[in-house]
Design an enzyme around this catalytic site. Structure first.
Site: not given
Ligand SMILES: NC(=O)CC[C@H](N)C(=O)O
Length: 209
Positions: A55-57, A87, A119, A148-149, A186, A188
């Site tokens: 997600g977004e840390s 991630c 990141r 993913i990113r 990921h 999952e």
């Molecule tokens: N797919 C993800 O969990 C991306 C991580 C997100 N870019 C972060 O730095 O938190």
């Protein structure tokens, strides 16, 4: 033995996907177990293992700090409870995080996994991709890594094992430090439950103690 209970931290990110992958992994291991969503500190006592999703840390870390669960989760992991961070989840587990734009990100971290993560390490053009990975601890068949990113592990402490690298660049994308597993990708989302199964086996061992 009673069944195991696995929690998925459910503050932000791909919670449902991890719940489903964990249920599937339990089935394929023929294990009796529950998968529950962890939102508040009082949910943390009842679990035998925790997954911190992607997600977004910064969001996951900040929400967990504000509602008090970050501290309780830190205590349980320090006392040996297994955890899998995928991630953003790996970033939250780490001791140090930075990105190329702002440098050290000064976000809320669990400060447990002795790694430095960069990141969003793959830049803009290829910020999402899939690639086959060789992960010895789960068998010889390649594992499809979904990035993913994604972050990359830039350096590891002496107590950290490297579980996977990207073939072409040698970049570290999966690590384990005893009861703590972190992946840049990921698992999952790969339709392959072997990494969740590997984690569940740690949880089972921990529950026995
Ligand atoms: N797919 C993800 O969990 C991306 C991580 C997100 N870019 C972060 O730095 O938190």
């Amino acid at each position: 033995m009673m069944g195991i209970t696995i929690g998925v931290l459910a503050l932000q990110g791909d919670v449902e996907e991890n719940v489903n992958a964990t249920r599937e992994a339990l089935r394929s291991l023929n294990l009796d177990g529950d998968v529950v969503q962890v939102k508040y500190p009082e949910h943390v006592g009842g679990i035998d293992g925790l997954i911190i999703p992607g997600g977004e840390s910064t969001v996951i870390g900040t929400l967990a700090m504000l509602n008090g669960s970050l501290k309780v989760i830190r205590e349980r992991i320090s006392a040996g409870m297994p955890v899998l961070g995928t991630c953003a989840g790996m970033i939250v587990l780490a001791k140090r995080a930075y990105d190329r734009v702002v440098g050290e990100t000064r976000q809320q971290l669990l400060n447990l996994l002795d790694v430095t993560v960069e990141r969003n390490a793959f830049g803009r053009q290829i910020d999402s991709f899939e690639v086959d990975l060789s992960i010895k601890v789960i068998g010889d068949k390649p594992f499809k890594g979904v990035f993913i990113r994604a972050p990359v592990v830039k350096s590891v402490g002496s107590n950290v094992d490297v579980l996977a690298r990207l073939d072409d660049s040698n970049k570290i994308v999966a690590v384990q430090q005893g009861n703590i597993i972190g992946t840049s990708f990921h698992p999952e989302l790969s339709g392959d439950t072997r990494l969740h199964e590997y984690f569940i086996k740690l949880v089972k061992e921990y529950k026995k103690k």
